[in-house]
Every structure is written in structure tokens, then in C-alpha cells.
Design a protein around this motif. Structure first.
Motif, PDB file in Angstrom:
ATOM      1  N   PRO A  58       0.835  -1.204   0.000  1.00  0.00           N
ATOM      2  CA  PRO A  58       0.000   0.000   0.000  1.00  0.00           C
ATOM      3  C   PRO A  58       0.868   1.251   0.000  1.00  0.00           C
ATOM      4  CG  PRO A  58      -0.021  -1.041   2.156  1.00  0.00           C
ATOM      5  CD  PRO A  58       0.751  -1.945   1.243  1.00  0.00           C
ATOM      6  N   ARG A  59       0.450   2.234  -0.770  1.00  0.00           N
ATOM      7  CA  ARG A  59       1.148   3.534  -0.804  1.00  0.00           C
ATOM      8  C   ARG A  59       0.076   4.601  -0.792  1.00  0.00           C
ATOM      9  NH1 ARG A  59       6.832   3.474  -3.868  1.00  0.00           N
ATOM     10  NH2 ARG A  59       7.158   5.150  -2.417  1.00  0.00           N
ATOM     11  N   TYR A  60      -0.283   5.021   0.394  1.00  0.00           N
ATOM     12  CA  TYR A  60      -1.334   6.014   0.521  1.00  0.00           C
ATOM     13  C   TYR A  60      -0.763   7.411   0.401  1.00  0.00           C
ATOM     14  CZ  TYR A  60      -4.543   2.371   1.612  1.00  0.00           C
ATOM     15  OH  TYR A  60      -5.332   1.259   1.524  1.00  0.00           O
ATOM     16  N   ILE A  61      -1.437   8.213  -0.395  1.00  0.00           N
ATOM     17  CA  ILE A  61      -0.998   9.579  -0.668  1.00  0.00           C
ATOM     18  C   ILE A  61      -2.219  10.489  -0.705  1.00  0.00           C
ATOM     19  CG2 ILE A  61       1.042   8.853  -1.958  1.00  0.00           C
ATOM     20  CD1 ILE A  61      -0.524   9.510  -4.523  1.00  0.00           C
ATOM     21  N   ARG A  62      -1.968  11.763  -0.720  1.00  0.00           N
ATOM     22  CA  ARG A  62      -3.056  12.734  -0.890  1.00  0.00           C
ATOM     23  C   ARG A  62      -3.080  13.274  -2.310  1.00  0.00           C
ATOM     24  NH1 ARG A  62      -3.408  17.273   3.172  1.00  0.00           N
ATOM     25  NH2 ARG A  62      -5.416  17.466   2.156  1.00  0.00           N
ATOM     26  N   HIS A  63      -1.919  13.464  -2.910  1.00  0.00           N
ATOM     27  CA  HIS A  63      -1.844  14.073  -4.239  1.00  0.00           C
ATOM     28  C   HIS A  63      -0.882  13.278  -5.109  1.00  0.00           C
ATOM     29  CE1 HIS A  63      -3.925  17.480  -2.473  1.00  0.00           C
ATOM     30  NE2 HIS A  63      -3.012  17.488  -1.508  1.00  0.00           N
ATOM     31  N   ASP A  64      -1.361  12.821  -6.257  1.00  0.00           N
ATOM     32  CA  ASP A  64      -0.516  12.042  -7.169  1.00  0.00           C
ATOM     33  C   ASP A  64       0.726  12.811  -7.587  1.00  0.00           C
ATOM     34  OD1 ASP A  64      -2.225   9.878  -7.096  1.00  0.00           O
ATOM     35  OD2 ASP A  64      -3.336  10.514  -8.868  1.00  0.00           O
ATOM     36  N   VAL A  65       0.589  14.103  -7.786  1.00  0.00           N
ATOM     37  CA  VAL A  65       1.717  14.902  -8.248  1.00  0.00           C
ATOM     38  C   VAL A  65       2.857  14.868  -7.226  1.00  0.00           C
ATOM     39  CG1 VAL A  65       0.902  17.122  -7.342  1.00  0.00           C
ATOM     40  CG2 VAL A  65       2.360  17.066  -9.363  1.00  0.00           C
ATOM     41  N   ASP A  66       2.530  14.813  -5.939  1.00  0.00           N
ATOM     42  CA  ASP A  66       3.575  14.729  -4.914  1.00  0.00           C
ATOM     43  C   ASP A  66       4.377  13.447  -5.055  1.00  0.00           C
ATOM     44  OD1 ASP A  66       2.699  17.111  -3.886  1.00  0.00           O
ATOM     45  OD2 ASP A  66       1.543  16.202  -2.263  1.00  0.00           O
ATOM     46  N   MET A  67       3.691  12.357  -5.313  1.00  0.00           N
ATOM     47  CA  MET A  67       4.356  11.060  -5.457  1.00  0.00           C
ATOM     48  C   MET A  67       5.270  11.079  -6.680  1.00  0.00           C
ATOM     49  SD  MET A  67       4.494   8.070  -4.068  1.00  0.00           S
ATOM     50  CE  MET A  67       4.837   6.385  -4.437  1.00  0.00           C
ATOM     51  N   MET A  68       4.769  11.570  -7.782  1.00  0.00           N
ATOM     52  CA  MET A  68       5.558  11.588  -9.018  1.00  0.00           C
ATOM     53  C   MET A  68       6.790  12.485  -8.873  1.00  0.00           C
ATOM     54  SD  MET A  68       4.144   9.395 -10.858  1.00  0.00           S
ATOM     55  CE  MET A  68       5.061   9.604 -12.356  1.00  0.00           C
ATOM     56  N   GLU A  74      14.090   5.480 -12.134  1.00  0.00           N
ATOM     57  CA  GLU A  74      14.296   4.065 -11.805  1.00  0.00           C
ATOM     58  C   GLU A  74      13.164   3.545 -10.911  1.00  0.00           C
ATOM     59  OE1 GLU A  74      16.883   6.347 -11.098  1.00  0.00           O
ATOM     60  OE2 GLU A  74      17.891   5.986 -12.997  1.00  0.00           O
ATOM     61  N   GLU A  75      12.766   4.350  -9.934  1.00  0.00           N
ATOM     62  CA  GLU A  75      11.674   3.946  -9.051  1.00  0.00           C
ATOM     63  C   GLU A  75      10.357   3.833  -9.826  1.00  0.00           C
ATOM     64  OE1 GLU A  75      12.693   5.683  -4.664  1.00  0.00           O
ATOM     65  OE2 GLU A  75      12.369   7.159  -6.260  1.00  0.00           O
ATOM     66  N   ARG A  76      10.105   4.768 -10.722  1.00  0.00           N
ATOM     67  CA  ARG A  76       8.891   4.700 -11.552  1.00  0.00           C
ATOM     68  C   ARG A  76       8.897   3.454 -12.410  1.00  0.00           C
ATOM     69  NH1 ARG A  76       9.487  10.150 -13.900  1.00  0.00           N
ATOM     70  NH2 ARG A  76      10.052  11.063 -11.941  1.00  0.00           N
ATOM     71  N   SER A  77      10.045   3.128 -12.975  1.00  0.00           N
ATOM     72  CA  SER A  77      10.170   1.932 -13.794  1.00  0.00           C
ATOM     73  C   SER A  77       9.910   0.676 -12.965  1.00  0.00           C
ATOM     74  CB  SER A  77      11.562   1.881 -14.424  1.00  0.00           C
ATOM     75  OG  SER A  77      11.731   0.710 -15.170  1.00  0.00           O
ATOM     76  N   GLU A  78      10.449   0.639 -11.760  1.00  0.00           N
ATOM     77  CA  GLU A  78      10.251  -0.503 -10.863  1.00  0.00           C
ATOM     78  C   GLU A  78       8.776  -0.634 -10.471  1.00  0.00           C
ATOM     79  OE1 GLU A  78      11.169  -3.923  -9.031  1.00  0.00           O
ATOM     80  OE2 GLU A  78      12.543  -2.744 -10.254  1.00  0.00           O
TER      81      GLU A  78
END
Length: 101
Positions: A58-68, A74-78
Motif C-alpha cells: 500500500p502507498r497512501y498519498i493525498r496528491h498524485d503529483v507529490d508522489m511523481m 528508476e523507481e517509476r520503472s520498478e
């Protein structure tokens, strides 16, 4: 109400409406990509989504843009690899269970 005695210090319980699992829309996008030529119903998609999401951390966030913003390429690819594998395995699992019934 579950949080009736909780002091929000200026916030409200509705502030929690923005909290979501980062993987949910990504799993649905992957399902849409993988199942584009398949004739499946919403029950099938929901079942596969649940199985795939239960196999991802689980990866709970409030805003997708913050995560990106904080993820390296490399992390995005993984993450994309993990999602692809989770969806593939979830489809196989649901298909096997459906055939067994």
C-alpha cells in the motif's frame, strides 16, 4: 462516527477524502491496456483489481503529483514492473478460480 472525539485542529473528516492508494489508478490503467481486446465485465475487472492491489504494497498519498515528484525514473520503472506483474498474476488467479467454478 468513528472520529467524533478526534481534534482535527482546523480540519474536518472530509479532509481525508483526498487520501487514496497510489496504485489504484495505475492498476486500472494497466488492466485497461492488457484487457483492451478481451470481453470482460465489471465484476471481472473488480476481482482482478482487488487481487492485484492486495499483492502490491500500500502507498497512501493525498496528491498524485507529490508522489511523481519524489520518484526517480528508476523507481517509476520498478513500480511499473511491479504493477504489470501483479496484474498478470491477478488475471491468471481469477481466470483459474473462475474456470474451477
Amino acid at each position: 462516527m468513528l472520529l467524533s472525539g478526534f481534534n482535527f485542529r482546523g480540519g474536518t473528516p472530509s479532509d481525508f477524502d483526498s487520501i487514496h492508494n497510489y496504485y489504484e489508478p495505475l492498476v486500472l490503467e494497466e488492466l485497461q491496456r492488457v484487457l483492451v481486446d478481451k470481453d470482460v465485465d465489471s465484476e471481472y475487472i473488480a476481482d482482478v483489481s482487488c487481487v492485484a492491489l492486495n499483492n502490491l504494497p500500500p502507498r497512501y498519498i493525498r496528491h498524485d503529483v507529490d508522489m511523481m515528484f519524489y520518484l526517480s525514473s528508476e523507481e517509476r520503472s520498478e513500480i511499473n514492473k511491479k504493477i504489470s506483474l501483479a496484474v498478470k498474476e491477478a488475471i491468471a488467479y481469477v481466470d483459474t478460480r473462475t474456470r474451477a467454478e
